[in-house]
Design a protein around this motif. Structure first.
Motif, short mmCIF file in Angstrom:
data_model
loop_
_atom_site.label_atom_id
_atom_site.label_comp_id
_atom_site.label_asym_id
_atom_site.label_seq_id
_atom_site.Cartn_x
_atom_site.Cartn_y
_atom_site.Cartn_z
N ALA A 80 45.72 23.04 37.52
CA ALA A 80 44.15 22.44 38.27
C ALA A 80 44.24 24.02 39.11
O ALA A 80 45.16 24.45 39.49
N ALA A 81 42.68 24.07 39.25
CA ALA A 81 42.26 24.79 39.87
C ALA A 81 42.50 24.22 41.29
O ALA A 81 41.50 23.26 41.33
N GLY A 82 42.39 25.30 42.62
CA GLY A 82 41.95 24.78 44.02
C GLY A 82 41.12 25.30 44.16
O GLY A 82 39.98 24.91 45.27
N SER A 83 40.35 25.38 43.31
CA SER A 83 39.07 26.57 44.24
C SER A 83 37.83 26.66 42.56
O SER A 83 38.43 26.61 41.53
N PRO A 84 36.65 26.74 43.10
CA PRO A 84 35.75 27.18 42.25
C PRO A 84 36.64 28.07 41.47
O PRO A 84 36.52 29.42 41.85
N SER A 85 36.12 28.79 39.67
CA SER A 85 37.05 29.44 39.39
C SER A 85 36.24 29.44 37.76
O SER A 85 35.89 28.98 37.81
N ARG A 86 36.98 31.10 37.59
CA ARG A 86 36.60 30.84 35.24
C ARG A 86 37.12 29.03 35.00
O ARG A 86 38.11 29.30 35.34
N CYS A 87 37.03 29.12 33.96
CA CYS A 87 37.39 27.99 33.41
C CYS A 87 37.58 27.89 32.18
O CYS A 87 36.69 27.63 31.43
N ASP A 88 38.40 28.78 31.35
CA ASP A 88 38.66 28.94 29.92
C ASP A 88 39.83 29.59 29.64
O ASP A 88 40.71 29.29 30.35
N VAL A 89 40.64 29.14 28.23
CA VAL A 89 42.34 29.20 28.11
C VAL A 89 42.46 30.21 28.21
O VAL A 89 43.47 30.57 28.68
N ASP A 90 41.61 31.49 29.37
CA ASP A 90 42.44 32.83 29.40
C ASP A 90 42.24 32.91 30.85
O ASP A 90 42.87 33.90 31.25
N GLY A 91 42.38 31.97 31.22
CA GLY A 91 41.91 31.79 33.43
C GLY A 91 43.18 31.52 33.35
O GLY A 91 43.16 30.96 34.38
N SER A 92 44.22 31.52 32.89
CA SER A 92 45.81 30.62 33.86
C SER A 92 46.09 31.44 35.10
O SER A 92 46.78 30.46 36.04
N HIS A 93 45.29 32.51 35.69
CA HIS A 93 46.12 33.08 37.08
C HIS A 93 45.17 32.36 37.82
O HIS A 93 45.51 32.31 39.32
N ALA A 94 44.08 31.77 37.22
CA ALA A 94 42.87 31.19 38.43
C ALA A 94 43.61 29.67 38.74
O ALA A 94 43.22 29.35 39.99
N MET A 95 44.16 29.06 38.43
CA MET A 95 44.73 27.78 38.24
C MET A 95 45.82 27.74 39.95
O MET A 95 46.69 28.60 39.30
N GLY A 96 45.57 26.99 40.55
CA GLY A 96 47.03 27.07 41.46
C GLY A 96 47.27 26.44 41.87
O GLY A 96 48.47 25.79 42.39
N TYR A 97 47.59 25.11 41.04
CA TYR A 97 48.82 24.06 41.08
C TYR A 97 48.70 23.93 39.15
O TYR A 97 48.43 23.74 38.63
N TRP A 98 50.61 23.78 39.01
CA TRP A 98 50.61 23.30 37.71
C TRP A 98 51.80 22.50 37.85
O TRP A 98 52.76 21.74 39.27
N GLY A 99 51.97 21.76 37.06
CA GLY A 99 52.61 20.38 36.83
C GLY A 99 54.10 21.05 36.07
O GLY A 99 54.09 22.20 35.90
#
Length: 126
Positions: A98-117
């Motif tokens: 999950a992203a913690g702020s507005p960001s790109r949202c696509d399958v190449d945007g893993s670096h934009a995700m701030g939270y991980w399971g």
């Protein structure tokens, strides 16, 4: 702090189906942004599987398009990944993010995700 817990992984035969769930907590008073599923197979780089933005816009990785469906139930704070027509090459650890702020949202945007399971294993046999 957003906390993500995946479930639903396991074993399936080629052509079978599995549904992954991701229970999210810690969103009280916090706006939701992009969420997604990513996977990593042994010896391979992490790969984007599917994402869903706060407006419902979805993206899919080329290898899963037409077979996998991402969805979310905001009332239950849960993200899903329905996986149909599974193939052995779908074998991997699947992570919810999950992203913690507005960001790109696509399958190449893993670096934009701030939270991980912690991830859940999916194994598909031929």
């Amino acid at each position: 702090q957003v906390h993500l817990v995946e479930s639903g992984g396991g074993s399936a035969q080629s052509g079978g189906s599995l549904r992954l769930s991701c229970a999210a907590s810690g969103y009280s008073g916090r706006r939701r942004y992009c969420m997604g599923w990513f996977r990593q197979a042994p010896g391979k780089e992490r790969e984007g599987v599917a994402t869903i933005d706060s407006d419902g816009t979805t993206t899919y990785g080329y290898s899963v398009k037409g077979r996998f469906t991402i969805s979310q139930d905001n009332a239950k704070n849960t993200l899903y990944l329905q996986m149909n027509s599974l193939k052995p090459e779908d074998t991997a650890i699947y992570y919810c993010a999950a992203a913690g702020s507005p960001s790109r949202c696509d399958v190449d945007g893993s670096h934009a995700m701030g939270y991980w399971g912690q991830g859940t294993q999916v194994t598909v046999s031929a």
